[in-house]
Design a protein around this motif. Structure first.
Motif, PDB file in Angstrom:
ATOM      1  N   HIS A   1      -5.159 -25.667  23.635  1.00 23.20           N
ATOM      2  CA  HIS A   1      -4.570 -26.965  23.956  1.00 23.20           C
ATOM      3  C   HIS A   1      -4.558 -27.838  22.705  1.00 23.20           C
ATOM      4  O   HIS A   1      -5.592 -28.357  22.282  1.00 23.20           O
ATOM      5  CB  HIS A   1      -5.381 -27.672  25.050  1.00 23.20           C
TER       6      HIS A   1
ATOM      7  N   ASP B   1      -7.579 -25.156  33.512  1.00 24.97           N
ATOM      8  CA  ASP B   1      -6.479 -24.306  33.064  1.00 24.97           C
ATOM      9  C   ASP B   1      -6.981 -22.919  32.667  1.00 24.97           C
ATOM     10  O   ASP B   1      -7.985 -22.786  31.966  1.00 24.97           O
ATOM     11  CB  ASP B   1      -5.773 -24.960  31.869  1.00 24.97           C
TER      12      ASP B   1
ATOM     13  N   TYR C   1      -1.530 -29.639  31.003  1.00 29.17           N
ATOM     14  CA  TYR C   1      -1.944 -28.695  29.971  1.00 29.17           C
ATOM     15  C   TYR C   1      -0.698 -28.168  29.272  1.00 29.17           C
ATOM     16  O   TYR C   1       0.104 -27.451  29.879  1.00 29.17           O
ATOM     17  CB  TYR C   1      -2.700 -27.505  30.571  1.00 29.17           C
TER      18      TYR C   1
ATOM     19  N   SER D   1       0.145 -24.225  28.404  1.00 29.86           N
ATOM     20  CA  SER D   1      -0.765 -23.861  29.487  1.00 29.86           C
ATOM     21  C   SER D   1      -1.257 -22.428  29.354  1.00 29.86           C
ATOM     22  O   SER D   1      -0.473 -21.499  29.139  1.00 29.86           O
ATOM     23  CB  SER D   1      -0.063 -24.027  30.840  1.00 29.86           C
TER      24      SER D   1
ATOM     25  N   HIS E   1       5.459 -24.283  27.096  1.00 31.68           N
ATOM     26  CA  HIS E   1       4.536 -23.201  27.434  1.00 31.68           C
ATOM     27  C   HIS E   1       4.993 -21.892  26.795  1.00 31.68           C
ATOM     28  O   HIS E   1       6.152 -21.502  26.917  1.00 31.68           O
ATOM     29  CB  HIS E   1       4.454 -23.022  28.943  1.00 31.68           C
TER      30      HIS E   1
END
Length: 339
Positions: free
Chosen positions: A186, A279, A249, A252, A229
């Motif tokens: 992240h 997550d 997130y 993710s 993502h």
């Protein structure tokens, strides 16, 4: 939400921005790292904004000390992403959740853009503490056993505390390596290239940002590089997608793990490291269901015991291990696959 600020140079600008937000209350402002640590001992805010260039105790040491007694989320705020990359990654390794560039100079348009980015980060971090992934799981595992030159795959998800932990892992791995490694950390896209370069200096393996249409190759470490993502497609190549849009997130871990479970033809090793929130837990559980060896970091060695705790609670992890044993497990996997 109650916000603490620790910055000698940016405090006035941050105060000016936040005092105009009705949902924000400035709890206190510290001029140096030691003062911030002391204030947290008696008054823990909902979120902390910390400058990585604090005097007396720098951002990393301030973060480390605060995280020992409080899990209040920490957002690093800097006036120069490029100039402070190393300090940012060090502080993130100590438990800071994310970082944002906050312009104190520049045009009115630039300052407004940085203000909106700051407010967006604050809101996202507050959502992280409550958010639980409820996306639908892939309905079936798609396997193409005829795919050629497919290396064993190791996938890793991390958040707060991740950079330092990832550095500890990669520094213990060396070429030749028959496995491909993909990391979902992240981190904002503004820092992903700096993180990749920093990790590349910690290992003899090649660390690079995952690029669209590229297929994972043995001996390479890939890091998700945008705010969208990262996913694997049916052709076993990388792609980025903005969906699902409602997930705080970004990138993710769950989204990537789900795509791996759906498309990667052979089970490998999947690991959830230190991090805030949940997550990766459901994605790890799905990988376990389709035969992957899944690992969650233990509480004692996690900087923030959120993501691995969630994975443990839902039975997603085959093993719950301290960091040194996770490193040993990866080394054994890489050695086995190299033979």
């Amino acid at each position: 939400m109650r916000i603490g600020i620790a910055s000698q140079l940016l405090g006035t600008g941050l105060q000016r921005v936040l005092q105009n937000q009705p949902e924000c209350e400035i709890t206190w402002i510290a001029q140096n790292g030691l003062e911030a640590v002391q204030k947290c001992e008696t008054d823990i805010p909902d979120i902390l904004l910390i400058d990585p260039n604090l005097p007396i105790l720098d951002g990393a040491e301030t973060t480390r000390r605060i995280m020992k007694s409080s899990h209040s989320p920490i957002l690093l705020v800097t006036d120069s992403v490029e100039g402070n990359a190393a300090k940012i990654f060090e502080a993130m390794g100590c438990g800071a959740v994310d970082a944002v560039d906050f312009a104190v100079n520049g045009s009115a348009e630039e300052r407004e853009k940085s203000t909106q980015n700051l407010l967006k980060k604050i809101k996202t971090i507050m959502r992280l503490q409550q958010f639980s992934v409820r996306e639908s799981k892939p309905s079936a595992l798609v396997i193409d056993v005829k795919q050629a030159n497919i290396p064993p795959l190791i996938v890793i998800g991390a958040s707060a505390g991740g950079p330092k932990t990832l550095s500890a892992i990669l520094s213990k791995l060396s070429a030749p390596c028959a496995s491909a490694i993909v990391i979902i950390q992240h981190v904002d896209r503004d820092f992903s290239f700096g993180l990749t370069e920093w990790l590349n200096n910690q290992t003899s393996l090649t660390v690079q940002v995952a690029r669209i249409h590229e297929r994972p190759q043995a001996g390479h470490v890939y890091v998700a590089g945008t705010n969208d993502h990262l996913v694997l497609t049916a052709s076993l190549r990388f792609a980025y997608t903005p969906e699902p849009r409602n997930m705080p997130y970004r990138p993710s871990v769950d989204v990537f793990f789900n795509s791996v479970a759906k498309y990667w033809p052979t089970p490998g090793q999947a690991i959830i490291l230190t991090g805030m929130g949940r997550d990766g837990a459901e994605g790890l559980a799905l990988l376990r269901q389709v035969g992957w060896h899944t690992i969650a970091q233990d509480e004692a060695t996690s900087v923030v015991y959120g993501m691995p705790k969630a994975a443990k609670e839902i039975g997603a992890a085959v093993e719950v291990l301290p960091l040194d044993q996770i490193i040993r497990s990866i080394q054994q996997s890489v050695t086995k696959n190299t033979r």
